[in-house]
Design an enzyme around this catalytic site. Structure first.
Site, PDB file in Angstrom:
ATOM      1  N   ARG A  96     -37.944  10.847 -31.135  1.00  0.00           N
ATOM      2  CA  ARG A  96     -36.362  10.523 -30.896  1.00  0.00           C
ATOM      3  C   ARG A  96     -36.033   9.976 -29.633  1.00  0.00           C
ATOM      4  O   ARG A  96     -34.948   9.453 -29.225  1.00  0.00           O
ATOM      5  CB  ARG A  96     -35.441  11.837 -31.278  1.00  0.00           C
ATOM      6  N   LYS A 195     -21.667   9.184 -37.079  1.00  0.00           N
ATOM      7  CA  LYS A 195     -22.020  10.249 -36.181  1.00  0.00           C
ATOM      8  C   LYS A 195     -21.893   9.913 -34.759  1.00  0.00           C
ATOM      9  O   LYS A 195     -22.841   8.954 -34.540  1.00  0.00           O
ATOM     10  CB  LYS A 195     -23.220  11.035 -36.523  1.00  0.00           C
ATOM     11  N   ARG A 197     -22.912  10.828 -31.110  1.00  0.00           N
ATOM     12  CA  ARG A 197     -24.059  12.047 -30.223  1.00  0.00           C
ATOM     13  C   ARG A 197     -23.241  12.226 -28.934  1.00  0.00           C
ATOM     14  O   ARG A 197     -22.794  11.359 -28.211  1.00  0.00           O
ATOM     15  CB  ARG A 197     -25.269  11.642 -30.035  1.00  0.00           C
ATOM     16  N   ASP A 223     -32.412  12.382 -44.490  1.00  0.00           N
ATOM     17  CA  ASP A 223     -32.524  12.182 -43.007  1.00  0.00           C
ATOM     18  C   ASP A 223     -34.170  12.342 -42.806  1.00  0.00           C
ATOM     19  O   ASP A 223     -34.996  12.676 -43.677  1.00  0.00           O
ATOM     20  CB  ASP A 223     -31.712  13.324 -42.263  1.00  0.00           C
ATOM     21  N   THR A 228     -31.499  21.138 -35.310  1.00  0.00           N
ATOM     22  CA  THR A 228     -30.689  22.309 -35.305  1.00  0.00           C
ATOM     23  C   THR A 228     -29.810  22.641 -36.748  1.00  0.00           C
ATOM     24  O   THR A 228     -29.535  23.723 -36.785  1.00  0.00           O
ATOM     25  CB  THR A 228     -29.559  22.102 -34.367  1.00  0.00           C
ATOM     26  N   THR A 231     -26.347  18.137 -37.902  1.00  0.00           N
ATOM     27  CA  THR A 231     -26.232  16.829 -38.596  1.00  0.00           C
ATOM     28  C   THR A 231     -25.755  16.950 -40.103  1.00  0.00           C
ATOM     29  O   THR A 231     -24.792  16.651 -40.460  1.00  0.00           O
ATOM     30  CB  THR A 231     -27.153  16.012 -38.458  1.00  0.00           C
TER      31      THR A 231
HETATM   32  C1  R5P Z   1     -31.017  11.663 -35.474  1.00  0.00           C
HETATM   33  O1  R5P Z   1     -30.836  10.466 -35.413  1.00  0.00           O
HETATM   34  C2  R5P Z   1     -31.938  12.111 -36.627  1.00  0.00           C
HETATM   35  O2  R5P Z   1     -32.241  11.087 -37.583  1.00  0.00           O
HETATM   36  C3  R5P Z   1     -31.433  13.292 -37.258  1.00  0.00           C
HETATM   37  O3  R5P Z   1     -30.310  13.270 -37.843  1.00  0.00           O
HETATM   38  C4  R5P Z   1     -31.364  14.555 -36.175  1.00  0.00           C
HETATM   39  O4  R5P Z   1     -32.401  14.657 -35.316  1.00  0.00           O
HETATM   40  C5  R5P Z   1     -31.023  15.752 -36.606  1.00  0.00           C
HETATM   41  O5  R5P Z   1     -30.882  16.652 -35.870  1.00  0.00           O
HETATM   42  P1  R5P Z   1     -30.135  18.157 -35.831  1.00  0.00           P
HETATM   43  O6  R5P Z   1     -30.442  18.574 -37.258  1.00  0.00           O
HETATM   44  O7  R5P Z   1     -30.259  18.800 -34.669  1.00  0.00           O
HETATM   45  O8  R5P Z   1     -28.763  17.656 -36.104  1.00  0.00           O
END
Ligand code: R5P
Length: 309
Positions: A96, A195, A197, A223, A228, A231
């Site tokens: 990421r 979304k 960030r 996804d 965590t 999202t």
């Molecule tokens: C973000 O760009 C990824 O595709 C995922 O949406 C993200 O890594 C999910 O992270 P979390 O579960 O912490 O929201």
């Protein structure tokens, strides 16, 4: 088929064993001990000379240790003159961090690619990189396996879903290509969420806008990573607010950091399905979360490397 050897690092032995079983090949013996001060000391106990050697290692938590293990195993193997050496990385940690989000930060995914090359791996097999462009960080060939067909087959097993009552959701703009491809495989419409960030508050994001028609439908969020769980939980809440009937989540990499399992349990998500690219670190998996195996896709990718050598 040429003679080959499979080794596993310590990150995901169950997956490595499944792959080995499918390829009808036992995992090679390697002693992964540590010195008293914590330094990793891999000791390869097989004759690798002139063989095609695969090292299976997910770069999952604790990623820095798992990266070190992969690179040191690579160095140990290459010193005994294998024909070639392939890193099989079901989950590539640091992916990421694929760009400099702000001045003063590293492009970590590129650094990891360089580590792998420096340890003399000649090829990489990996699954659903966060960003396809990461392949370009490597100078060596990368087989980029997609779990999308596997996820699509799992979705098709669920009764009652159709293009009329279901919609594939990308939880952010970065995931549109993935969602579009899944929607194509399922012959369903696709909707995008926006979304935002927070760069100074790690691992937090907010779902804002839903761009498309979802009312009364089953939302299938796709996804690459659940870290965590924020999202997917926030996306589900926003979707339910506008009248979605149920929320199903399909993702490749179950990072499940921090309180992710709790977040998923408490969320309005009805079902989560992930692959096993990352070994589960707990037995306490909530009933709404299940796993499907990526082993056959990785075994096929390994078999193709062996058959063309
Ligand atoms: C973000 O760009 C990824 O595709 C995922 O949406 C993200 O890594 C999910 O992270 P979390 O579960 O912490 O929201």
């Amino acid at each position: 088929m040429k003679d080959f050897l499979l080794f596993s690092g310590s990150s995901n032995k169950l997956l490595a064993q499944e792959i080995a079983k499918l390829l009808n090949k036992p995992l090679g013996k390697v002693d992964l001990t540590r010195f008293a001060d914590g330094e990793i000391r891999p000791w390869i106990q097989e004759d690798v000379r002139r063989k095609i050697v695969f090292v299976i290692q997910s770069l999952s938590h604790p990623m820095d240790e798992h990266i070190m293990e992969l690179t040191l195993m690579g160095d140990a193997i290459r010193r005994s003159a294998p024909e070639t050496m392939v890193a099989v990385i079901p989950y590539m940690g640091y992916a990421r961090q694929d760009k400099q989000h702000r001045t003063g930060e590293p492009v970590s995914a590129r650094v990891i690619a360089k580590f792998i090359e420096i340890s003399k791996y000649k090829e990489v097999i990996t699954v659903d990189l966060h960003n396809d462009a990461i392949v370009g960080f490597f100078q060596i060939p990368v087989t980029h396996v997609s779990a999308l067909q596997l996820l699509a087959s799992e979705i098709k097993k669920l009764p009652g879903l159709s293009d009329k009552n279901s919609v594939v959701i990308s939880p952010d703009v970065g995931g549109v290509k993935r969602a579009r491809n899944l929607a194509y495989l399922l012959d369903m419409p696709m909707v995008v969420m926006e979304k935002k960030r927070h760069l100074d508050r790690f691992d937090t994001g907010e779902s804002f806008q839903i761009i498309g028609d979802v009312k009364g439908k089953t939302a299938i969020i796709v996804d690459d990573i659940i870290s965590t769980g924020g999202t997917i939980a926030q996306s589900a809440a926003s979707l339910k607010d506008v009248g979605v009937s149920s929320v199903l989540v399909f993702a490749t990499h179950a990072v499940l950091a921090g309180k992710a399992l709790d977040t998923i349990s408490r969320s309005s998500i009805d079902k989560v399905v992930c692959t096993n690219t990352i070994a589960s670190r707990t037995q306490a998996i909530p009933p709404k979360l299940s796993f499907i195996s990526i082993a056959s896709l990785l075994a096929d990718a390994i078999a193709s490397v062996v058959s063309v050598k």
